[in-house]
Design a protein around this motif. Structure first.
Motif, PDB file in Angstrom:
ATOM      1  N   CYS A  29      -1.107 -10.502   0.173  1.00  0.00           N
ATOM      2  CA  CYS A  29      -1.289  -9.129  -0.099  1.00  0.00           C
ATOM      3  C   CYS A  29      -1.376  -8.504   1.439  1.00  0.00           C
ATOM      4  O   CYS A  29      -2.643  -8.393   1.892  1.00  0.00           O
ATOM      5  N   LYS A  30      -0.219  -8.030   1.849  1.00  0.00           N
ATOM      6  CA  LYS A  30      -0.163  -7.548   3.153  1.00  0.00           C
ATOM      7  C   LYS A  30      -1.206  -6.377   3.445  1.00  0.00           C
ATOM      8  O   LYS A  30      -1.935  -6.152   4.365  1.00  0.00           O
ATOM      9  N   ASP A  31      -1.124  -5.377   2.387  1.00  0.00           N
ATOM     10  CA  ASP A  31      -1.948  -4.260   2.416  1.00  0.00           C
ATOM     11  C   ASP A  31      -3.451  -4.486   2.324  1.00  0.00           C
ATOM     12  O   ASP A  31      -4.244  -3.953   3.024  1.00  0.00           O
ATOM     13  N   ARG A  32      -3.978  -5.485   1.604  1.00  0.00           N
ATOM     14  CA  ARG A  32      -5.358  -5.846   1.369  1.00  0.00           C
ATOM     15  C   ARG A  32      -5.649  -6.596   2.901  1.00  0.00           C
ATOM     16  O   ARG A  32      -6.708  -6.256   3.280  1.00  0.00           O
ATOM     17  N   ASP A  33      -4.912  -7.385   3.284  1.00  0.00           N
ATOM     18  CA  ASP A  33      -5.118  -8.089   4.490  1.00  0.00           C
ATOM     19  C   ASP A  33      -5.201  -7.174   5.881  1.00  0.00           C
ATOM     20  O   ASP A  33      -5.953  -7.143   6.668  1.00  0.00           O
ATOM     21  N   MET A  34      -4.462  -6.061   5.651  1.00  0.00           N
ATOM     22  CA  MET A  34      -4.486  -5.029   6.906  1.00  0.00           C
ATOM     23  C   MET A  34      -5.558  -4.372   6.717  1.00  0.00           C
ATOM     24  O   MET A  34      -6.406  -4.132   7.898  1.00  0.00           O
ATOM     25  N   LEU A  35      -6.202  -3.798   5.543  1.00  0.00           N
ATOM     26  CA  LEU A  35      -7.370  -3.065   5.437  1.00  0.00           C
ATOM     27  C   LEU A  35      -8.366  -3.866   5.736  1.00  0.00           C
ATOM     28  O   LEU A  35      -9.519  -3.516   6.588  1.00  0.00           O
ATOM     29  N   GLY A  82       6.500   9.144  -1.281  1.00  0.00           N
ATOM     30  CA  GLY A  82       6.570  10.409  -0.431  1.00  0.00           C
ATOM     31  C   GLY A  82       5.342  10.907  -0.451  1.00  0.00           C
ATOM     32  O   GLY A  82       4.935  11.237   0.885  1.00  0.00           O
ATOM     33  N   TRP A  83       4.180  11.123  -1.242  1.00  0.00           N
ATOM     34  CA  TRP A  83       2.843  11.488  -1.102  1.00  0.00           C
ATOM     35  C   TRP A  83       2.140  10.548  -0.187  1.00  0.00           C
ATOM     36  O   TRP A  83       1.500  11.130   0.816  1.00  0.00           O
ATOM     37  N   ASN A  84       2.337   9.344  -0.132  1.00  0.00           N
ATOM     38  CA  ASN A  84       1.570   8.372   0.472  1.00  0.00           C
ATOM     39  C   ASN A  84       2.252   8.480   2.008  1.00  0.00           C
ATOM     40  O   ASN A  84       1.281   8.433   2.833  1.00  0.00           O
ATOM     41  N   LEU A  85       3.553   8.807   2.335  1.00  0.00           N
ATOM     42  CA  LEU A  85       4.072   8.981   3.628  1.00  0.00           C
ATOM     43  C   LEU A  85       3.402  10.246   4.251  1.00  0.00           C
ATOM     44  O   LEU A  85       3.302  10.334   5.522  1.00  0.00           O
ATOM     45  N   LEU A  86       3.296  11.196   3.223  1.00  0.00           N
ATOM     46  CA  LEU A  86       2.660  12.409   3.845  1.00  0.00           C
ATOM     47  C   LEU A  86       1.458  12.210   4.341  1.00  0.00           C
ATOM     48  O   LEU A  86       0.907  12.984   5.192  1.00  0.00           O
ATOM     49  N   GLY A  87       0.457  11.565   3.387  1.00  0.00           N
ATOM     50  CA  GLY A  87      -0.926  11.377   3.799  1.00  0.00           C
ATOM     51  C   GLY A  87      -0.803  10.624   5.108  1.00  0.00           C
ATOM     52  O   GLY A  87      -1.663  10.991   5.854  1.00  0.00           O
ATOM     53  N   PHE A  88       0.141   9.715   5.213  1.00  0.00           N
ATOM     54  CA  PHE A  88       0.218   8.943   6.456  1.00  0.00           C
ATOM     55  C   PHE A  88       0.236   9.752   7.817  1.00  0.00           C
ATOM     56  O   PHE A  88      -0.482   9.675   8.638  1.00  0.00           O
ATOM     57  N   SER A  89       1.332  10.468   7.579  1.00  0.00           N
ATOM     58  CA  SER A  89       1.586  11.336   8.787  1.00  0.00           C
ATOM     59  C   SER A  89       0.724  12.694   8.988  1.00  0.00           C
ATOM     60  O   SER A  89       0.441  12.822  10.257  1.00  0.00           O
ATOM     61  N   ALA A  90       0.143  13.097   7.791  1.00  0.00           N
ATOM     62  CA  ALA A  90      -0.961  13.973   8.093  1.00  0.00           C
ATOM     63  C   ALA A  90      -2.280  13.495   8.675  1.00  0.00           C
ATOM     64  O   ALA A  90      -2.876  14.019   9.689  1.00  0.00           O
ATOM     65  N   ARG A  91      -2.607  12.177   8.457  1.00  0.00           N
ATOM     66  CA  ARG A  91      -3.653  11.431   9.126  1.00  0.00           C
ATOM     67  C   ARG A  91      -3.181  11.151  10.544  1.00  0.00           C
ATOM     68  O   ARG A  91      -4.200  11.214  11.382  1.00  0.00           O
ATOM     69  N   LYS A  92      -2.029  10.723  10.719  1.00  0.00           N
ATOM     70  CA  LYS A  92      -1.739  10.565  12.119  1.00  0.00           C
ATOM     71  C   LYS A  92      -1.859  11.873  13.040  1.00  0.00           C
ATOM     72  O   LYS A  92      -2.086  11.786  14.285  1.00  0.00           O
ATOM     73  N   TYR A 106      -3.810   2.761   3.642  1.00  0.00           N
ATOM     74  CA  TYR A 106      -3.875   3.955   4.435  1.00  0.00           C
ATOM     75  C   TYR A 106      -5.201   4.689   4.101  1.00  0.00           C
ATOM     76  O   TYR A 106      -5.677   5.460   5.284  1.00  0.00           O
ATOM     77  N   MET A 107      -5.292   5.017   2.778  1.00  0.00           N
ATOM     78  CA  MET A 107      -6.476   5.997   2.873  1.00  0.00           C
ATOM     79  C   MET A 107      -7.988   5.124   3.269  1.00  0.00           C
ATOM     80  O   MET A 107      -8.837   5.711   3.771  1.00  0.00           O
ATOM     81  N   GLY A 108      -7.745   3.816   3.041  1.00  0.00           N
ATOM     82  CA  GLY A 108      -8.865   3.248   3.635  1.00  0.00           C
ATOM     83  C   GLY A 108      -9.069   3.157   5.263  1.00  0.00           C
ATOM     84  O   GLY A 108      -9.937   3.474   5.775  1.00  0.00           O
ATOM     85  N   GLU A 109      -7.910   3.201   6.017  1.00  0.00           N
ATOM     86  CA  GLU A 109      -7.938   3.444   7.048  1.00  0.00           C
ATOM     87  C   GLU A 109      -8.419   4.736   7.686  1.00  0.00           C
ATOM     88  O   GLU A 109      -8.971   4.849   8.702  1.00  0.00           O
ATOM     89  N   MET A 110      -7.952   5.827   6.708  1.00  0.00           N
ATOM     90  CA  MET A 110      -8.327   7.359   7.084  1.00  0.00           C
ATOM     91  C   MET A 110      -9.835   7.295   6.864  1.00  0.00           C
ATOM     92  O   MET A 110     -10.684   7.938   8.020  1.00  0.00           O
ATOM     93  N   ASP A 170      -7.926  16.300   5.712  1.00  0.00           N
ATOM     94  CA  ASP A 170      -7.876  16.987   4.496  1.00  0.00           C
ATOM     95  C   ASP A 170      -6.636  16.908   3.701  1.00  0.00           C
ATOM     96  O   ASP A 170      -6.599  16.541   2.396  1.00  0.00           O
ATOM     97  N   THR A 171      -5.596  17.047   4.371  1.00  0.00           N
ATOM     98  CA  THR A 171      -4.340  17.204   3.709  1.00  0.00           C
ATOM     99  C   THR A 171      -3.897  15.534   3.290  1.00  0.00           C
ATOM    100  O   THR A 171      -3.280  15.226   2.306  1.00  0.00           O
ATOM    101  N   ALA A 172      -4.304  14.692   4.423  1.00  0.00           N
ATOM    102  CA  ALA A 172      -3.944  13.130   4.409  1.00  0.00           C
ATOM    103  C   ALA A 172      -4.981  12.725   3.112  1.00  0.00           C
ATOM    104  O   ALA A 172      -4.280  11.985   2.113  1.00  0.00           O
ATOM    105  N   LYS A 173      -5.939  13.254   2.521  1.00  0.00           N
ATOM    106  CA  LYS A 173      -6.937  12.596   1.489  1.00  0.00           C
ATOM    107  C   LYS A 173      -6.334  13.229   0.379  1.00  0.00           C
ATOM    108  O   LYS A 173      -6.106  12.583  -0.704  1.00  0.00           O
TER     109      LYS A 173
END
Length: 162
Positions: free
Chosen positions: A144-150, A78-88, A115-119, A93-96
């Motif tokens: 590792c999809k997340d590593r590859d995406m970043l 939930g926190w991760n998706l909150l950060g994602f939507s805040a970033r978008k 996601y934090m890396g993309e931020m 600040d909220t995303a971080k």
């Protein structure tokens, strides 16, 4: 205990007004009358927020995810998706804070790291993004999809800014 206090402080800092978490503040016709509590409401909020994210309605997802983390402050997803939507929506600040909370709750949450890396790339903080990529490299061995995406996002960022 510290992480619970930290999560509570972040939740408090996220509320824009006293009505931010009120069930009646929902613009979804079904959620205003949704009276379930506990796990069913959490599932409903996450499912609905995820649908809004898929539809690129990040503002609405953000509002639902604030409710989610207020109900379940130990929910790293939930926190991760909150950060994602805040970033978008440009609230870095909220995303971080949300990503940091997700990683406090689950230090190996690879999606939160990605996601934090993309931020960080959005903020032109390449070195911070690369530090997260190094951490992902140490956590992931194969596929590792997340590593590859970043890694791909960092590569694009470097090409764009060179």
């Amino acid at each position: 205990m510290f992480r619970y206090m930290f999560s509570a402080m972040v939740v408090l800092s996220l509320s824009v007004s006293g009505a931010a978490f009120a069930a009646g503040s929902s613009s979804d016709s079904s959620s205003g009358s949704y009276q379930q509590s506990g796990t069913k409401k959490q599932s409903y909020l996450m499912k609905t927020a995820t649908k809004h994210i898929s539809d690129e309605n990040y503002e609405r997802a953000f509002e639902l995810l604030k409710q989610q983390v207020s109900i379940s402050p130990d929910d790293a997803d939930g926190w991760n998706l909150l950060g994602f939507s805040a970033r978008k929506i440009g609230d870095f600040d909220t995303a971080k804070s949300a990503y940091a909370t997700a990683l406090t709750l689950d230090p190996e949450h690879t999606r939160a790291m990605e996601y934090m890396g993309e931020m960080y790339l959005s903020l032109n903080q390449l070195e911070n993004a690369e530090a997260l990529l190094e951490k992902l490299d140490s956590l992931c061995s194969f596929n590792c999809k997340d590593r590859d995406m970043l890694a791909a996002a960092i590569k694009r960022h470097k090409q764009k800014n060179s």
